[in-house]
Design a protein around this motif. Structure first.
Motif, PDB file in Angstrom:
ATOM      1  N   TRP A 167       0.825  -1.204   0.000  1.00  0.00           N
ATOM      2  CA  TRP A 167       0.000   0.000   0.000  1.00  0.00           C
ATOM      3  C   TRP A 167       0.865   1.262   0.000  1.00  0.00           C
ATOM      4  CZ3 TRP A 167       0.210   3.779   3.650  1.00  0.00           C
ATOM      5  CH2 TRP A 167       0.728   3.452   4.907  1.00  0.00           C
ATOM      6  N   VAL A 168       2.067   1.201   0.592  1.00  0.00           N
ATOM      7  CA  VAL A 168       2.949   2.371   0.599  1.00  0.00           C
ATOM      8  C   VAL A 168       3.438   2.646  -0.814  1.00  0.00           C
ATOM      9  CG1 VAL A 168       5.119   3.348   1.475  1.00  0.00           C
ATOM     10  CG2 VAL A 168       3.659   1.993   2.991  1.00  0.00           C
ATOM     11  N   HIS A 169       3.804   1.586  -1.543  1.00  0.00           N
ATOM     12  CA  HIS A 169       4.245   1.764  -2.932  1.00  0.00           C
ATOM     13  C   HIS A 169       3.120   2.365  -3.775  1.00  0.00           C
ATOM     14  CE1 HIS A 169       8.035  -0.231  -2.260  1.00  0.00           C
ATOM     15  NE2 HIS A 169       7.423  -1.307  -1.784  1.00  0.00           N
ATOM     16  N   GLN A 170       1.897   1.935  -3.526  1.00  0.00           N
ATOM     17  CA  GLN A 170       0.757   2.460  -4.284  1.00  0.00           C
ATOM     18  C   GLN A 170       0.536   3.949  -4.023  1.00  0.00           C
ATOM     19  OE1 GLN A 170      -0.943   0.964  -6.770  1.00  0.00           O
ATOM     20  NE2 GLN A 170       0.607  -0.619  -6.486  1.00  0.00           N
ATOM     21  N   VAL A 171       0.722   4.369  -2.782  1.00  0.00           N
ATOM     22  CA  VAL A 171       0.540   5.781  -2.434  1.00  0.00           C
ATOM     23  C   VAL A 171       1.523   6.664  -3.208  1.00  0.00           C
ATOM     24  CG1 VAL A 171       0.806   7.479  -0.558  1.00  0.00           C
ATOM     25  CG2 VAL A 171      -0.454   5.371  -0.151  1.00  0.00           C
ATOM     26  N   HIS A 226       9.244  13.398  -6.265  1.00  0.00           N
ATOM     27  CA  HIS A 226       9.728  14.020  -5.026  1.00  0.00           C
ATOM     28  C   HIS A 226       9.785  15.539  -5.183  1.00  0.00           C
ATOM     29  CE1 HIS A 226      11.851  14.037  -1.198  1.00  0.00           C
ATOM     30  NE2 HIS A 226      12.615  14.977  -1.704  1.00  0.00           N
ATOM     31  N   GLY A 227       9.374  16.249  -4.135  1.00  0.00           N
ATOM     32  CA  GLY A 227       9.455  17.707  -4.140  1.00  0.00           C
ATOM     33  C   GLY A 227       8.240  18.419  -4.714  1.00  0.00           C
ATOM     34  N   THR A 228       7.243  17.662  -5.131  1.00  0.00           N
ATOM     35  CA  THR A 228       6.042  18.271  -5.704  1.00  0.00           C
ATOM     36  C   THR A 228       4.910  18.308  -4.674  1.00  0.00           C
ATOM     37  OG1 THR A 228       5.183  16.152  -6.516  1.00  0.00           O
ATOM     38  CG2 THR A 228       6.641  17.388  -8.000  1.00  0.00           C
ATOM     39  N   GLU A 229       3.873  19.057  -4.982  1.00  0.00           N
ATOM     40  CA  GLU A 229       2.692  19.103  -4.126  1.00  0.00           C
ATOM     41  C   GLU A 229       2.065  17.712  -4.014  1.00  0.00           C
ATOM     42  OE1 GLU A 229      -0.183  20.594  -1.579  1.00  0.00           O
ATOM     43  OE2 GLU A 229       1.605  21.592  -2.305  1.00  0.00           O
ATOM     44  N   ALA A 230       2.070  16.983  -5.117  1.00  0.00           N
ATOM     45  CA  ALA A 230       1.521  15.622  -5.107  1.00  0.00           C
ATOM     46  C   ALA A 230       2.303  14.728  -4.145  1.00  0.00           C
ATOM     47  CB  ALA A 230       1.533  15.030  -6.515  1.00  0.00           C
ATOM     48  N   TYR A 231       3.601  14.945  -4.059  1.00  0.00           N
ATOM     49  CA  TYR A 231       4.442  14.167  -3.143  1.00  0.00           C
ATOM     50  C   TYR A 231       4.072  14.476  -1.694  1.00  0.00           C
ATOM     51  CZ  TYR A 231       8.658  11.784  -1.527  1.00  0.00           C
ATOM     52  OH  TYR A 231       9.528  10.915  -0.936  1.00  0.00           O
ATOM     53  N   SER A 232       3.847  15.761  -1.386  1.00  0.00           N
ATOM     54  CA  SER A 232       3.422  16.152  -0.037  1.00  0.00           C
ATOM     55  C   SER A 232       2.096  15.499   0.307  1.00  0.00           C
ATOM     56  CB  SER A 232       3.282  17.670   0.066  1.00  0.00           C
ATOM     57  OG  SER A 232       4.534  18.280   0.069  1.00  0.00           O
ATOM     58  N   ALA A 257       0.903  12.745  -0.964  1.00  0.00           N
ATOM     59  CA  ALA A 257       1.140  11.308  -0.803  1.00  0.00           C
ATOM     60  C   ALA A 257       1.705  11.020   0.586  1.00  0.00           C
ATOM     61  CB  ALA A 257       2.085  10.799  -1.895  1.00  0.00           C
ATOM     62  N   SER A 258       2.633  11.865   1.048  1.00  0.00           N
ATOM     63  CA  SER A 258       3.199  11.696   2.389  1.00  0.00           C
ATOM     64  C   SER A 258       2.120  11.832   3.449  1.00  0.00           C
ATOM     65  CB  SER A 258       4.291  12.739   2.644  1.00  0.00           C
ATOM     66  OG  SER A 258       5.379  12.544   1.785  1.00  0.00           O
ATOM     67  N   GLN A 259       1.246  12.810   3.277  1.00  0.00           N
ATOM     68  CA  GLN A 259       0.147  12.995   4.215  1.00  0.00           C
ATOM     69  C   GLN A 259      -0.796  11.792   4.186  1.00  0.00           C
ATOM     70  OE1 GLN A 259      -1.441  16.739   2.849  1.00  0.00           O
ATOM     71  NE2 GLN A 259      -0.353  17.876   4.422  1.00  0.00           N
ATOM     72  N   ALA A 260      -1.081  11.290   2.992  1.00  0.00           N
ATOM     73  CA  ALA A 260      -1.979  10.135   2.861  1.00  0.00           C
ATOM     74  C   ALA A 260      -1.398   8.911   3.562  1.00  0.00           C
ATOM     75  CB  ALA A 260      -2.242   9.835   1.382  1.00  0.00           C
ATOM     76  N   ALA A 261      -0.085   8.709   3.431  1.00  0.00           N
ATOM     77  CA  ALA A 261       0.560   7.566   4.078  1.00  0.00           C
ATOM     78  C   ALA A 261       0.466   7.687   5.602  1.00  0.00           C
ATOM     79  CB  ALA A 261       2.023   7.457   3.634  1.00  0.00           C
ATOM     80  N   MET A 262       0.672   8.887   6.117  1.00  0.00           N
ATOM     81  CA  MET A 262       0.592   9.078   7.562  1.00  0.00           C
ATOM     82  C   MET A 262      -0.852   8.898   8.038  1.00  0.00           C
ATOM     83  SD  MET A 262       1.863  12.220   9.980  1.00  0.00           S
ATOM     84  CE  MET A 262       3.546  11.693  10.300  1.00  0.00           C
ATOM     85  N   LEU A 315       8.667  15.617  12.724  1.00  0.00           N
ATOM     86  CA  LEU A 315       9.898  16.155  12.147  1.00  0.00           C
ATOM     87  C   LEU A 315       9.817  17.653  11.870  1.00  0.00           C
ATOM     88  CD1 LEU A 315      10.442  13.207   9.664  1.00  0.00           C
ATOM     89  CD2 LEU A 315      11.466  13.473  11.913  1.00  0.00           C
ATOM     90  N   ASN A 316       9.087  18.363  12.713  1.00  0.00           N
ATOM     91  CA  ASN A 316       8.918  19.814  12.558  1.00  0.00           C
ATOM     92  C   ASN A 316       8.424  20.203  11.167  1.00  0.00           C
ATOM     93  OD1 ASN A 316       9.760  20.327  15.178  1.00  0.00           O
ATOM     94  ND2 ASN A 316      11.900  20.353  14.564  1.00  0.00           N
ATOM     95  N   SER A 317       7.624  19.350  10.583  1.00  0.00           N
ATOM     96  CA  SER A 317       7.120  19.593   9.236  1.00  0.00           C
ATOM     97  C   SER A 317       5.642  19.973   9.277  1.00  0.00           C
ATOM     98  CB  SER A 317       7.293  18.330   8.380  1.00  0.00           C
ATOM     99  OG  SER A 317       6.602  18.465   7.163  1.00  0.00           O
ATOM    100  N   ARG A 318       5.324  21.095   8.705  1.00  0.00           N
ATOM    101  CA  ARG A 318       3.932  21.545   8.638  1.00  0.00           C
ATOM    102  C   ARG A 318       3.082  20.506   7.904  1.00  0.00           C
ATOM    103  NH1 ARG A 318       0.435  25.703  10.354  1.00  0.00           N
ATOM    104  NH2 ARG A 318      -1.476  25.096   9.325  1.00  0.00           N
ATOM    105  N   ASN A 319       3.675  19.866   6.920  1.00  0.00           N
ATOM    106  CA  ASN A 319       3.007  18.823   6.148  1.00  0.00           C
ATOM    107  C   ASN A 319       2.413  17.759   7.069  1.00  0.00           C
ATOM    108  OD1 ASN A 319       2.326  17.555   3.647  1.00  0.00           O
ATOM    109  ND2 ASN A 319       4.094  16.213   3.847  1.00  0.00           N
TER     110      ASN A 319
END
Length: 86
Positions: free
Chosen positions: A29-33, A39-45, A47-52, A72-76
């Protein structure tokens, strides 16, 4: 008490590389997300939020009422935490 913890996924590619080095399997499921996400795009952010969110939802569904989150002190990732409170 043991409190489960999760960490935000800041670099999927590096995580995959490290997992391969150490013989660790990453859930499908992580690979699918992160499929077709750069990396570095809004879509990547997102995806990171979706995984969390997936990890938080899974732990809550399993009955965990406390989770230690390494944001990690990340607003994301802080945004995800406010989502999960609802």
């Amino acid at each position: 008490d043991i409190i489960p913890g999760i960490i935000g996924l800041m670099n999927y590619e590096r995580m995959c590389s490290r997992a391969k080095e150490h013989g660790v399997t990453i859930p499908d499921w992580v690979h699918q997300v992160f499929k077709n996400v750069t990396h570095g795009t809004e879509a990547y952010s997102k995806a990171s939020q979706a995984a969390m969110r997936e990890q938080l939802d899974s732990l809550q569904s399993a009955g965990e009422d406390r989770v230690h989150v390494y944001a990690l002190n990340s607003r994301n990732f802080v945004d995800v935490l406010s989502y999960s409170q609802h």
